[in-house]
Design a protein around this motif. Structure first.
Motif, PDB file in Angstrom:
ATOM      1  N   ARG A 221      65.767  23.436  10.691  1.00 27.93           N
ATOM      2  CA  ARG A 221      67.191  23.354  10.318  1.00 27.93           C
ATOM      3  C   ARG A 221      67.689  24.707   9.825  1.00 27.93           C
ATOM      4  O   ARG A 221      68.794  25.149  10.182  1.00 27.93           O
ATOM      5  N   ASN A 222      66.897  25.365   9.004  1.00 29.50           N
ATOM      6  CA  ASN A 222      67.303  26.668   8.469  1.00 29.50           C
ATOM      7  C   ASN A 222      67.358  27.720   9.564  1.00 29.50           C
ATOM      8  O   ASN A 222      68.206  28.619   9.534  1.00 29.50           O
ATOM      9  N   TRP A 223      66.433  27.646  10.519  1.00 27.95           N
ATOM     10  CA  TRP A 223      66.419  28.621  11.620  1.00 27.95           C
ATOM     11  C   TRP A 223      67.666  28.440  12.491  1.00 27.95           C
ATOM     12  O   TRP A 223      68.288  29.410  12.898  1.00 27.95           O
ATOM     13  N   ILE A 224      68.016  27.192  12.746  1.00 27.38           N
ATOM     14  CA  ILE A 224      69.241  26.925  13.518  1.00 27.38           C
ATOM     15  C   ILE A 224      70.454  27.310  12.683  1.00 27.38           C
ATOM     16  O   ILE A 224      71.420  27.890  13.187  1.00 27.38           O
ATOM     17  N   GLY A 225      70.412  26.977  11.393  1.00 24.04           N
ATOM     18  CA  GLY A 225      71.395  27.474  10.437  1.00 24.04           C
ATOM     19  C   GLY A 225      72.826  27.086  10.738  1.00 24.04           C
ATOM     20  O   GLY A 225      73.714  27.940  10.792  1.00 24.04           O
ATOM     21  N   ARG A 226      73.077  25.820  10.932  1.00 26.21           N
ATOM     22  CA  ARG A 226      74.439  25.370  11.208  1.00 26.21           C
ATOM     23  C   ARG A 226      75.291  25.459   9.944  1.00 26.21           C
ATOM     24  O   ARG A 226      74.939  24.922   8.903  1.00 26.21           O
ATOM     25  N   SER A 227      76.391  26.181  10.034  1.00 31.34           N
ATOM     26  CA  SER A 227      77.263  26.393   8.878  1.00 31.34           C
ATOM     27  C   SER A 227      78.709  26.093   9.247  1.00 31.34           C
ATOM     28  O   SER A 227      79.183  26.481  10.319  1.00 31.34           O
ATOM     29  N   THR A 228      79.387  25.425   8.332  1.00 29.51           N
ATOM     30  CA  THR A 228      80.804  25.119   8.522  1.00 29.51           C
ATOM     31  C   THR A 228      81.641  26.036   7.639  1.00 29.51           C
ATOM     32  O   THR A 228      81.321  26.229   6.464  1.00 29.51           O
ATOM     33  N   VAL A 244      93.973  46.264  16.131  1.00 29.02           N
ATOM     34  CA  VAL A 244      92.574  46.395  15.716  1.00 29.02           C
ATOM     35  C   VAL A 244      92.371  45.543  14.473  1.00 29.02           C
ATOM     36  O   VAL A 244      93.086  45.722  13.478  1.00 29.02           O
ATOM     37  N   SER A 245      91.445  44.632  14.552  1.00 30.79           N
ATOM     38  CA  SER A 245      91.133  43.803  13.385  1.00 30.79           C
ATOM     39  C   SER A 245      89.648  43.481  13.385  1.00 30.79           C
ATOM     40  O   SER A 245      88.975  43.585  14.419  1.00 30.79           O
ATOM     41  N   LEU A 246      89.161  43.134  12.219  1.00 28.48           N
ATOM     42  CA  LEU A 246      87.769  42.721  12.062  1.00 28.48           C
ATOM     43  C   LEU A 246      87.754  41.220  11.816  1.00 28.48           C
ATOM     44  O   LEU A 246      88.394  40.735  10.885  1.00 28.48           O
ATOM     45  N   ARG A 247      87.025  40.511  12.660  1.00 24.25           N
ATOM     46  CA  ARG A 247      86.900  39.060  12.471  1.00 24.25           C
ATOM     47  C   ARG A 247      85.585  38.790  11.747  1.00 24.25           C
ATOM     48  O   ARG A 247      84.529  39.293  12.141  1.00 24.25           O
ATOM     49  N   VAL A 248      85.672  37.996  10.690  1.00 24.34           N
ATOM     50  CA  VAL A 248      84.475  37.612   9.947  1.00 24.34           C
ATOM     51  C   VAL A 248      84.347  36.093   9.992  1.00 24.34           C
ATOM     52  O   VAL A 248      85.341  35.374  10.165  1.00 24.34           O
ATOM     53  N   ALA A 328      76.658  49.058   6.729  1.00 24.26           N
ATOM     54  CA  ALA A 328      75.408  48.833   5.984  1.00 24.26           C
ATOM     55  C   ALA A 328      74.444  48.032   6.846  1.00 24.26           C
ATOM     56  O   ALA A 328      74.849  47.118   7.574  1.00 24.26           O
ATOM     57  N   ASP A 329      73.153  48.356   6.757  1.00 25.99           N
ATOM     58  CA  ASP A 329      72.182  47.724   7.652  1.00 25.99           C
ATOM     59  C   ASP A 329      71.750  46.337   7.200  1.00 25.99           C
ATOM     60  O   ASP A 329      70.992  45.666   7.905  1.00 25.99           O
ATOM     61  N   TYR A 330      72.227  45.870   6.039  1.00 23.30           N
ATOM     62  CA  TYR A 330      71.880  44.497   5.667  1.00 23.30           C
ATOM     63  C   TYR A 330      72.767  43.488   6.379  1.00 23.30           C
ATOM     64  O   TYR A 330      72.520  42.279   6.330  1.00 23.30           O
ATOM     65  N   VAL A 331      73.792  43.959   7.070  1.00 19.27           N
ATOM     66  CA  VAL A 331      74.616  43.104   7.923  1.00 19.27           C
ATOM     67  C   VAL A 331      74.101  43.260   9.355  1.00 19.27           C
ATOM     68  O   VAL A 331      73.920  44.377   9.841  1.00 19.27           O
ATOM     69  N   MET A 332      73.851  42.126  10.002  1.00 21.20           N
ATOM     70  CA  MET A 332      73.243  42.129  11.325  1.00 21.20           C
ATOM     71  C   MET A 332      74.246  41.644  12.371  1.00 21.20           C
ATOM     72  O   MET A 332      75.018  40.713  12.132  1.00 21.20           O
ATOM     73  N   MET A 333      74.211  42.262  13.542  1.00 21.21           N
ATOM     74  CA  MET A 333      75.067  41.809  14.633  1.00 21.21           C
ATOM     75  C   MET A 333      74.671  40.413  15.110  1.00 21.21           C
ATOM     76  O   MET A 333      75.480  39.669  15.657  1.00 21.21           O
ATOM     77  N   GLY A 334      73.424  40.056  14.897  1.00 16.72           N
ATOM     78  CA  GLY A 334      72.949  38.760  15.366  1.00 16.72           C
ATOM     79  C   GLY A 334      73.374  37.597  14.511  1.00 16.72           C
ATOM     80  O   GLY A 334      73.109  36.442  14.850  1.00 16.72           O
ATOM     81  N   TYR A 335      73.994  37.844  13.374  1.00 16.57           N
ATOM     82  CA  TYR A 335      74.434  36.772  12.482  1.00 16.57           C
ATOM     83  C   TYR A 335      75.948  36.820  12.344  1.00 16.57           C
ATOM     84  O   TYR A 335      76.519  37.873  12.073  1.00 16.57           O
ATOM     85  N   GLY A 336      76.591  35.682  12.509  1.00 17.65           N
ATOM     86  CA  GLY A 336      78.046  35.647  12.390  1.00 17.65           C
ATOM     87  C   GLY A 336      78.700  36.539  13.421  1.00 17.65           C
ATOM     88  O   GLY A 336      78.412  36.457  14.610  1.00 17.65           O
ATOM     89  N   THR A 337      79.578  37.422  12.947  1.00 22.17           N
ATOM     90  CA  THR A 337      80.305  38.305  13.857  1.00 22.17           C
ATOM     91  C   THR A 337      79.888  39.761  13.718  1.00 22.17           C
ATOM     92  O   THR A 337      80.452  40.628  14.386  1.00 22.17           O
ATOM     93  N   VAL A 413      82.533  26.512  13.186  1.00 24.28           N
ATOM     94  CA  VAL A 413      81.133  26.175  12.913  1.00 24.28           C
ATOM     95  C   VAL A 413      80.274  27.231  13.592  1.00 24.28           C
ATOM     96  O   VAL A 413      80.434  27.497  14.790  1.00 24.28           O
ATOM     97  N   HIS A 414      79.376  27.831  12.843  1.00 24.70           N
ATOM     98  CA  HIS A 414      78.478  28.840  13.380  1.00 24.70           C
ATOM     99  C   HIS A 414      77.034  28.411  13.150  1.00 24.70           C
ATOM    100  O   HIS A 414      76.746  27.602  12.267  1.00 24.70           O
ATOM    101  N   THR A 415      76.140  28.963  13.956  1.00 24.66           N
ATOM    102  CA  THR A 415      74.708  28.789  13.708  1.00 24.66           C
ATOM    103  C   THR A 415      74.071  30.174  13.606  1.00 24.66           C
ATOM    104  O   THR A 415      74.547  31.145  14.213  1.00 24.66           O
TER     105      THR A 415
END
Length: 811
Positions: A221-228, A244-248, A328-337, A413-415
Motif C-alpha cells: 500500500r505504501n509503495w503504491i502510495g495512493r493519495s487524495t 508559465v506556471s508550476l503545478r504541484v 533541491a535534490d530532495y524533490v524527485m521528478m518521480g513523485y507528484g509533479t 488522486v496521485h500514487t
C-alpha cells in the motif's frame, strides 16, 4: 546395527527410490481436491545453498507431505530464476558462457535439494533461461505491448563512462560504481517501460482479500502510495498569466496560506527556463552534482538538505504572495509533479530546508511552535482568511472547492507508484520480441517466430554507448521483417530478471505445453497458489510485479483468478553462529552438505524447524543438531533393539501411551496446519519420552500411525521404519490417522472404586469426568462387574475425580 542408524545409506536409498518412482508427481486429475504449495524459486548462485535457504523449503515440504496424507492432490514444484547479473559478470572475467555457469550452478542446487529429501515434482522443473520457457515470457510481453502497456520513454539512468554501461541502482554506491569505484552520472536514455500505474487502483484494492501478513500488505500500500489531494497552479512571476506556471500536487491544500517558498527537482524542465542569468551558473553546478546521486541518497531523511535559489518567484494563488523558487535534490521528478509548495511550519522536510537557508516559516494550524519545529498535529486553521476556525479535513474540502471555482486547481488522486523500468543493457536476459524500422516505428516479432533466442557470442563486454552487448552482434541485430521483407534491427535491450519470475508459478502447472502458456482447464484447477513462502525482501517488487502481470493475463482471459497467491508467509532469517547475517565476507556461512553428512537430512530438517517460529530470526548453532539427532535415535530404538531386531510390541498400548499419542496427533495436526512446526516437533518429542520411560518399545497398535505423523518432518527415517514393519507401500501416500477425541483430556486422575466401602480397584479417569461417566467406566471393569453381579446395587456414591462407591446388597 546398534542403538542408532546409518543415516547416510538410509537417506540415500529412499531419495533414489522417490526419484525413480516419481513418488511426488502431481496428478492432473481434476476430480481430486488440490493443494498448490510454492517456494519462491532461487537464483542459482555459484556458492550453492547455505543453511538459511532450506528454512522455507523444509516448511513447504512439510506442508506438501501433510496435505498428501490428508488426501489432497499436491503440486509442489521447483525451478530456477537463472537470468541475472552475477553470471554475466563471471563471463566478463573468465569468458565462460553464462549458460554453462548457470547449468553447473543449477546442478549443484538440485543435488543439495535432493539430499534434503524435499518432495518436489522434478518433472515440472523450469529454468527461466531455457528458450522454451522465455518464449512465453516474450509472449506475455507481446500481450502487454498490444494493450498499450509497454512503451519507450527517455528517462534518467545511472551511466558509468569508464565502464561504458548503465548500472542498476544497487550497483551504485556513493555516486560510484560498485565494481571499480568509477564515477557514475545520471543521463537520459531511451528505455522500455511498463504501465503498472494503469493497475494501481486494482493492485491496491485487491490486497484486502488476500491472506497475507498485514505488514506486507502495508508495504505494498505504501509503495503504491495512493493519495487524495489537489493539483494547484502557481504562476511564475514576470510571465503572462497562465504562460508559465508550476503545478504541484499536495495532500494538504488547507495549508496553502502557509506556503513560503517552492522547490523543483533538478530534472524539472522549468530549471531550464525560469532561472535568472545571475543564478544560472550556480543552478547548473548544483544540477550536475545531483545527477551523480542515486534516488536513495537523495531521499534519505537524515541527510542535510541542500539546494540553490533560481532567482525566480512564483505567486501564491490564494493570496498573491511572492514565493522564491529553489532547486533541491530532495524533490524527485518521480513523485507528484516534480515541484512542491513548501509549508515549513507544518512539514518536517520543509522546516529543515527553511532553517538551513533562512526562509520564512508561517503558522496556519494552531497547536505548536513552528519557529522551533514543524507542527504536524491536530489544530484549527489560523492565518488562512476564509479557512480560519475550520478543522484541517473541512479546510481541505473548502480550499479544493475554492481552487476549482477560481480555476486555480483541481481535486486529484496521485500514487507514488511509477511505471516499471523494464530495460536492461545486459546480455544475459530475455531478448525483446521487437523490431525497429528505419522510419522510427517499432513492430513485433510474430508469435510463430518465438522465441527470439540469445545469440552465441564470444565477448560480453558492454558496447560503450550505453546499449547492451547485443548491439555489437551485427549478424543477430540486423534481420528482416517477416511480414514486409524490409531490413530491420532487433531491439538490443534485454528484460530484467523480474520478468521470468512474474509468471513462473503458471508454467509449473503445464510445463511442456508447446501450444499455450498454460492449459485453461489445468489453470482453473490448480490456481490460485494456496500457500506461497519466501523471503520478506520480495515483499514489494516481486510480489507487486507478479500481481500486475497476473491481472493483465486475467484481463486477457489467460488466467481465471484475479490474484495469484491466496496465502503468503515470509520465513525469518537464519543468522550465522556469530549472530550476524551469513555472508562470505564474514566467513560465517554454513554449508548444509557438511551438516547432512554429519547428522543426516532428517536431523537437519527437524533442527531448522525446531529453532523457533518459522517467521522469527534466529542464530544457527551446529551443536543444536545433537538434540534432534538424539531424538531420531530414540525413535529408532523404540522400533529396533541393540541387535537390530524389530522391537515393536504386540501388547496393547498403556492408557498413558494411548492418550499421549492422541494428544500428540491433535497437536501436530493443528500445529502443522498453522505452520507452527517447532511446537509440533516438541509434541512428538513428548510422546517419544512417554514410550521411552515405559521401556517396552513401540506398541504395534500405534506404530504405523506414529510414523505417518512423523513422515512430513523426518521422511527418510519414517519410511525406513515403515518398511521394517513389513509394509511394502510408501508411507508418503498413507492417510492421516483418525483422532480419538475422547483421549484429549487435560489430566487423568486415579479414582478408587469401592464396593461397600472397600477399595476393589483404581481406574484412571479424566479429571473433568462426571458421575455418570465414572460409573459407566467402573461397571465396564471386568473385576468390578463380576463382584457387582453377586448382589444388588442399591446405591451409588460418586464424587467425580475422587471416589466411587457401590453399595451392594447380597442376594
Amino acid at each position: 546395527m546398534t542403538g542408532t542408524y546409518d543415516h547416510r545409506a538410509l537417506e540415500a536409498r529412499w531419495q533414489q527410490r522417490w526419484l525413480a518412482e516419481k513418488t511426488f508427481a502431481a496428478r492432473d486429475d481434476l476430480s481430486l481436491p488440490k493443494f498448490y504449495v510454492l517456494d519462491m524459486f532461487p537464483y542459482p548462485s555459484g556458492e550453492g545453498l547455505h543453511v538459511g535457504y532450506p528454512l522455507s523449503y523444509t516448511a513447504t515440504d512439510i506442508v506438501a507431505r501433510f496435505r498428501r496424507h490428508e488426501g489432497f492432490n499436491v503440486l509442489h514444484p521447483m525451478g530456477w530464476d537463472a537470468f541475472g547479473l552475477p553470471a554475466e559478470q563471471y563471463a566478463l572475467k573468465t569468458g565462460v558462457h553464462p549458460a554453462e555457469t548457470t547449468a553447473a550452478n543449477i546442478g549443484n542446487f538440485r543435488r543439495q535439494m535432493r539430499t534434503l529429501g524435499f518432495s518436489y515434482d522434478w518433472d515440472r522443473e523450469i529454468n527461466t533461461t531455457d528458450p522454451s520457457y522465455y518464449r512465453w515470457t516474450q509472449w506475455i510481453f507481446l500481450k502487454l505491448y498490444e494493450k498499450g502497456l509497454a512503451y519507450q520513454a527517455e528517462i534518467p539512468v545511472n551511466w558509468c563512462p569508464e565502464m561504458g554501461t548503465v548500472l542498476a541502482n544497487e550497483e551504485v554506491i556513493d555516486g560510484k560504481s560498485e565494481v571499480g569505484g568509477h564515477p557514475v552520472i545520471r543521463r537520459p536514455m531511451k528505455q522500455w517501460m511498463l504501465r503498472i500505474t494503469e493497475y494501481a487502483d486494482r493492485l491496491l484494492e485487491d490486497l484486502d482479500d488476500l491472506n497475507w501478513p498485514e505488514h506486507v500488505k502495508d508495504m505494498q500500500r505504501n509503495w503504491i502510495g495512493r493519495s487524495t489531494g489537489a493539483e494547484i497552479d502557481f504562476p511564475v512571476e514576470g510571465t503572462s498569466e497562465g504562460d508559465v506556471s508550476l503545478r504541484v500536487f499536495t495532500t494538504r491544500p488547507d495549508t496553502l496560506f502557509g506556503a513560503t517558498y517552492m522547490v523543483i527537482a533538478p530534472e524539472h524542465l522549468a530549471a531550464d527556463t525560469i532561472v535568472t542569468d545571475e543564478q544560472r551558473a550556480a543552478v547548473d553546478a548544483y544540477r550536475a552534482e545531483a545527477a551523480s546521486k542515486s534516488d536513495l541518497e537523495r531521499t534519505q531523511l537524515q541527510r542535510e538538505k541542500t539546494g540553490v535559489f533560481t532567482g525566480a518567484y512564483a505567486l501564491n494563488p490564494a493570496n498573491g504572495e511572492r514565493l522564491p523558487i529553489w532547486v533541491a535534490d530532495y524533490v524527485m521528478m518521480g513523485y507528484g509533479t516534480g515541484a512542491i509548495m513548501a509549508v515549513p511550519g507544518h512539514d518536517e522536510r520543509d522546516h529543515e530546508f527553511a532553517t538551513v537557508f533562512g526562509l520564512p516559516i508561517a503558522e496556519v494550524v494552531s497547536g505548536g511552535d513552528p519557529s522551533a519545529e514543524a507542527w504536524t498535529g491536530d489544530g484549527k486553521m489560523i492565518n488562512s482568511e476564509f479557512l480560519d476556525g475550520l478543522d484541517p479535513p473541512a479546510a481541505q474540502k473548502a480550499m479544493t472547492l475554492w481552487l476549482e471555482e477560481h480555476g486555480k486547481g483541481v481535486a486529484a488522486v496521485h500514487t507514488k507508484l511509477r511505471d516499471w523500468l523494464f530495460s536492461r543493457q545486459r546480455y544475459w536476459g530475455e531478448p525483446f520480441p521487437l523490431l525497429h524500422h528505419d522510419d522510427g516505428s517499432v513492430s513485433t516479432v510474430p508469435v510463430s517466430d518465438l522465441p527470439v533466442c540469445l545469440p552465441e557470442v564470444e565477448r560480453y563486454q558492454p558496447s560503450g554507448t550505453g546499449e547492451s552487448p547485443l548491439a555489437v552482434v551485427t549478424d543477430w541485430v540486423e534481420t528482416t521483417d517477416p511480414e514486409s521483407g524490409e531490413a530491420v534491427r532487433r531491439e538490443t535491450h534485454t528484460m530484467p530478471q523480474w520478468a521470468g519470475s512474474c509468471w513462473y508459478y503458471l508454467r509449473y502447472i503445464d510445463p511442456t505445453n508447446e501450444e499455450r502458456l498454460v492449459d485453461p482447464e489445468l489453470e482453473k484447477y490448480w490456481m490460485p497458489v494456496d500457500l506461497y513462502i519466501g523471503g520478506s525482501e520480495h515483499a514489494v517488487l516481486h510480489l507487486l510485479y507478479a500481481r500486475f502481470w497476473h491481472k493483465v493475463l486475467y484481463d486477457a482471459g489467460v488466467v481465471s483468478t484475479k490474484e495469484p497467491f491466496r496465502q503468503l508467509l515470509n520465513q525469518g532469517m537464519i543468522l550465522g553462529e556469530d549472530g550476524e547475517k551469513m555472508s562470505k565476507s564474514r566467513g560465517n556461512v554454513i554449508n548444509p552438505d557438511e551438516i547432512v553428512e554429519r547428522f543426516g537430512a532428517d536431523a537437519f530438517r527437524l533442527y531448522e524447524m525446531f529453532m523457533g517460529p518459522l517467521t522469527a530470526t534466529k542464530p544457527w548453532q551446529t551443536s543444536g543438531l545433537n538434540g534432534t539427532h538424539r531424538f531420531l535415535s530414540r525413535v529408532w530404538r523404540l522400533f529396533v533393539d541393540q541387535d537390530g531386531e524389530l522391537l515393536v510390541s504386540d501388547e496393547d498400548p498403556s492408557d498413558d501411551a494411548l492418550r499421549a499419542f492422541h494428544v500428540t496427533l491433535d497437536r501436530v495436526t493443528k500445529d502443522t496446519q498453522n505452520l507452527s512446526f517447532n511446537t509440533a516437533i516438541s509434541s512428538m518429542m513428548e510422546f517419544v519420552n512417554v514410550l521411552t520411560r515405559e521401556g517396552r518399545g513401540m506398541p504395534s497398535a500405534l506404530a504405523h500411525d506414529f510414523l505417518v505423523v512423523l513422515e512430513p518432518y523426518a521422511p527418510h527415517l519414517a519410511e525406513e521404519l515403515n518398511a521394517l514393519l513389513g509394509n511394502e507401500g510408501l508411507l508418503a501416500w498413507e492417510s492421516w490417522p483418525e483422532l480419538d477425541s475422547s483421549q484429549l483430556t487435560a489430566d487423568l486422575v486415579d479414582v478408587p472404586v469401592q464396593i461397600n466401602g472397600k477399595v476393589r480397584t483404581v481406574i484412571k479417569m479424566p479429571a473433568d469426568a462426571d458421575a455418570a461417566l465414572l460409573e459407566e467406566r467402573a461397571r465396564g471393569d471386568e473385576g468390578i462387574a463380576q463382584l457387582l453381579g453377586q448382589g444388588e446395587v442399591v446405591k451409588v456414591i460418586a464424587i467425580p475425580g475422587r471416589i466411587l462407591n457401590f453399595v451392594v446388597k447380597p442376594r
